[in-house]
Structures are given as structure tokens and as C-alpha cells.
Design an enzyme around this catalytic site. Structure first.
Site, PDB file in Angstrom:
ATOM      1  N   ARG A 197      33.219  45.939  54.456  1.00 35.69           N
ATOM      2  CA  ARG A 197      32.581  46.173  53.159  1.00 35.69           C
ATOM      3  C   ARG A 197      31.084  45.870  53.213  1.00 35.69           C
ATOM      4  NH1 ARG A 197      35.059  43.307  47.890  1.00 35.69           N
ATOM      5  NH2 ARG A 197      34.102  41.486  48.863  1.00 35.69           N
ATOM      6  N   LYS A 248      28.625  45.537  47.158  1.00 32.75           N
ATOM      7  CA  LYS A 248      28.344  44.170  46.708  1.00 32.75           C
ATOM      8  C   LYS A 248      26.855  43.858  46.861  1.00 32.75           C
ATOM      9  CE  LYS A 248      31.053  39.911  46.572  1.00 32.75           C
ATOM     10  NZ  LYS A 248      31.565  40.180  45.222  1.00 32.75           N
ATOM     11  N   GLU A 278      35.531  47.067  35.064  1.00 33.27           N
ATOM     12  CA  GLU A 278      35.883  45.778  35.659  1.00 33.27           C
ATOM     13  C   GLU A 278      35.237  44.640  34.893  1.00 33.27           C
ATOM     14  OE1 GLU A 278      34.322  44.719  39.605  1.00 33.27           O
ATOM     15  OE2 GLU A 278      33.205  46.590  39.577  1.00 33.27           O
TER      16      GLU A 278
END
Length: 390
Positions: A136, A238, A274
Site C-alpha cells: 500500500r 494513505k 468512511e
């Protein structure tokens, strides 16, 4: 013999430096992978990383909370633009030096990860799917025009951090060692553009529950004014720059007594996306639904793991668009994330209307939580190959 795995060599050195060790000089010759590791760890007047296995840091393990309590060591490695990262090294946790014109300070060029180390009942230290964090980070780095460590480099760095800071891994049942890897544009820039130099670093802190409510059900507030991410942006990675913009809505919600904020999509303002720092799941009968990761929602590693566990238990799991009206009619709701693990939602407030959901020992979240944590802590046999022993 040259040991290429830094964590493996550090583990051997810890064994060698125990008081019961013999023939130390001859044995050390077998492990010369990187003398900078040893030099950086042996500083006068500082406690040694080569401590006994049963030594714990002096902390109140029953009241950890989720705040920074820096463990002894951090890990750092650097590279220039268009180059690959080389061997990093451990050093004492300390402030770092950055140019005022560093790209991360001026343009937010940076990504980060979060993973944990768990202490088992028999004293082993386990990591949970660190290769997925590494992958990720690589995806996020590509989006932010940065080179990134290889998967092996990332995992080895996390192993070394966990091992060097072993005394900071809480006793079983008391918490975890949260490990925070960072990748930043550390080189100086003035005009908008990628940095000429990049720094990967990782540090650690023991933590307990993320929310002040502990394991109590969360009370979420659906935000209608602010959005977390937009199509074509960086919401699916992220990136550091994703998180400060949610603070205004989060602080406002907490001042009103809510645990966290649930965001809607930026286009129609009618679909669930989210929570500030975690994914959300909706339960209706035997169906568990979660918003699809379409570029605005982070592909959580806990999210992915919970989906696999739920399917193993026979639940029908759907990744799709979830209208807010459907959320309001759910039987149960829960959140997932590395920090929050699996957290039940007791209520959601939307347009001044509060809707409550089922929680408790017989809820779906509890079944999934128990299995996930059981695997992470070695209580349940890991048949999926998710855990990595340090």
C-alpha cells in the site's frame, strides 16, 4: 556468513549479548551484516537494546490509551530521486533535521502506514500482514511521485523496530506496539515539484484502545458540510495531506459528544464513504456491506481481513455503493482499522435524528473481532499465513 536480513541478525546479536553467552568474540564473527546497527544502538549512558526477553518498559500497562509514548529506537533510510533505497539503520528515537524547504513541509509530499506488533501468551512477537502495508505504501508513493522501499525492505524495517523495541510491546491483553512507517519528501524544493531526496523512517509506541470509550459502542455523526475526499484526488492512498482537513469536522463533532465523523461522497452527498480514520461496515440479516474502494476510500488492511473472515463464516459480503438511507435501516454497524481494530457502532446521528444499532456479545462485530484478534495474538491458529514472527 553474511546475514542479509537485518532483523534476523539483530535477533542473533540479542542472543549473543545475553549474560549466559559464551565464546562471544568467535561468535560475533558470524554476523557482520552492518556494523552501523550495533554502533547506533550502543550509546554511553543509554539502556541497551540487547535486553533480556522478560524485561518490560516502566509503564502503566493498564492505562495506555492511544497517545505517543516513544519506544527506544527508530529506523531510517534515505535515497535520492530516481534511485533505490539502500540499507537503513536503527538509531535512538529523536527529533530529525529537515530543511525548511523540504517538500513534505511545503507541499505535503508524504505517505505513512500503521501496523502493530503483538505479544503472544508464550512470549512470541507477531506482526500482522506487514507485506500489505508495504504494498500500500508503494501504491501511495507512486501516486505522490516518490520512490519507495521494496516490500522486503519495508517488512525487514518493521521487524527490526519490533525486535529492538521488544520491551515496549505490551503484555498479552494489555495492548499492542503501534509501528508508524513514514515516507517523506525530505529534500529541499521551492517551485512545485518532487523532492530531490526521500527519507523512510519508522518509529513505535505502545497503545491501548484508540477511542476514549474503550470497547464501548461508538456514536457517529454524519457530516454534511465537509467531505473527506473527491474523485480524482488522493483519498484512496494513505497520503499525509488527507488527514488534517478532517480535523475541523472531527473537533466539532467531538465537542458535541460524538465519537467520530462519518463522511458522505463529495458528488451527491448521499452515499456513505468512511469514518475519519477507519472503514465502515453495515449488517442487514446475513449480508455485510461496505463501501467499495473506488479511489476515494482507503483500502484498509483490517477491512480486507475482516471481509475474508466474514466470508469464511458464511456471511454474504458486498463491496458496493451504500446510500445513507440504507445505513439508517441497518441491523448492526461497525468500523475497522489498524488503530481501531473492529469497533461497534451504537448510534449514528443524521440530520438531527439519532438511530441506534444492536451491539453486544452476540453481534456480528464481536464474532469477527474475536477471530481477528485471536489470529493476531496467536490464540487462534493462523491457517492463512497472515502473521509474521519476529
Amino acid at each position: 556468513m553474511i546475514l542479509k536480513d537485518g532483523a534476523a541478525c539483530l535477533r542473533n546479536l540479542i542472543h549473543l549479548f545475553r549474560p549466559a553467552s559464551s565464546s562471544l568474540t568467535s561468535k560475533l564473527g558470524a554476523c557482520y551484516f552492518c556494523t552501523s546497527h550495533v554502533a547506533s544502538l550502543q550509546q554511553p549512558g543509554k539502556p541497551s537494546v540487547f535486553s533480556s526477553d522478560d524485561e518490560y518498559a516502566d509503564l502503566d500497562w493498564d492505562n495506555l490509551g492511544f497517545s505517543i509514548k516513544p519506544a527506544d529506537y527508530m529506523y531510517t533510510m534515505k535515497c535520492s530521486k530516481h534511485e533505490n533505497f539502500k540499507q537503513g539503520q536503527l538509531s535512538r528515537y529523536a527529533n530529525i533535521e529537515l530543511s525548511p524547504s523540504a517538500a513534505v513541509l511545503n507541499y505535503g509530499q508524504g505517505v505513512y502506514e500503521g501496523t502493530k506488533a503483538y505479544r503472544t501468551e508464550d512470549g512470541r512477537i507477531l506482526l500482522f500482514r506487514p507485506d500489505l502495508n508495504a504494498s500500500r505504501m508503494k501504491i501511495g508513493a507512486e501516486r505522490m511521485c516518490m520512490p519507495s522501499p521494496s516490500v522486503d525492505q519495508f517488512v525487514d524495517a518493521v521487524k527490526q523496530i519490533a525486535l529492538a523495541n521488544k520491551r515496549w510491546v505490551p503484555p498479552p491483553g494489555k495492548g499492542t506496539l503501534y509501528i508508524r512507517p513514514l515516507l517523506i519528501g525530505s529534500g529541499p524544493v521551492l517551485g512545485l515539484g518532487p523532492a530531490p531526496e526521500y527519507t523512510f523512517l519508522a518509529y513505535a509506541s505502545p497503545v491501548g484502545n484508540y477511542f476514549k470509550e474503550g470497547s464501548a459502542p461508538l456514536n457517529l455523526y454524519i457530516e454534511e458540510e465537509f467531505v473527506r475526499a473527491a474523485p480524482g484526488g488522493a483519498g484512496g492512498v494513505k497520503a499525509m495531506s488527507n488527514y488534517a482537513p478532517v480535523l475541523k469536522a472531527l473537533i466539532r463533532a467531538k465537542s458535541r459528544g460524538f465519537s467520530d465523523v462519518l463522511y458522505l461522497d463529495s458528488v451527491n452527498r448521499k452515499n456513505v464513504e468512511e469514518v475519519s480514520s477507519c472503514n465502515i461496515f453495515v449488517v442487514k440479516g446475513n449480508v455485510i456491506s461496505t463501501p467499495a474502494t473506488n479511489g476515494t476510500i482507503l483500502e484498509g488492511i483490517t477491512r480486507r481481513s475482516v471481509i475474508e473472515i466474514a466470508r469464511d463464516y458464511g456471511y454474504q459480503v458486498e463491496e458496493r455503493v451504500i446510500p445513507v438511507d440504507e445505513l439508517i435501516n441497518a441491523d448492526q454497524v461497525f468500523c475497522t482499522g489498524t488503530a481501531v481494530v473492529v469497533a461497534p457502532v451504537g448510534s449514528i446521528t443524521y440530520q438531527n435524528k439519532r438511530v441506534e444499532f444492536k451491539t453486544g456479545s452476540r453481534s456480528v462485530y464481536q464474532e469477527l473481532y474475536s477471530t481477528l484478534v485471536g489470529i493476531q495474538t496467536g490464540v487462534i491458529e493462523d491457517k492463512k499465513g497472515w502473521t509474521v514472527e519476529v
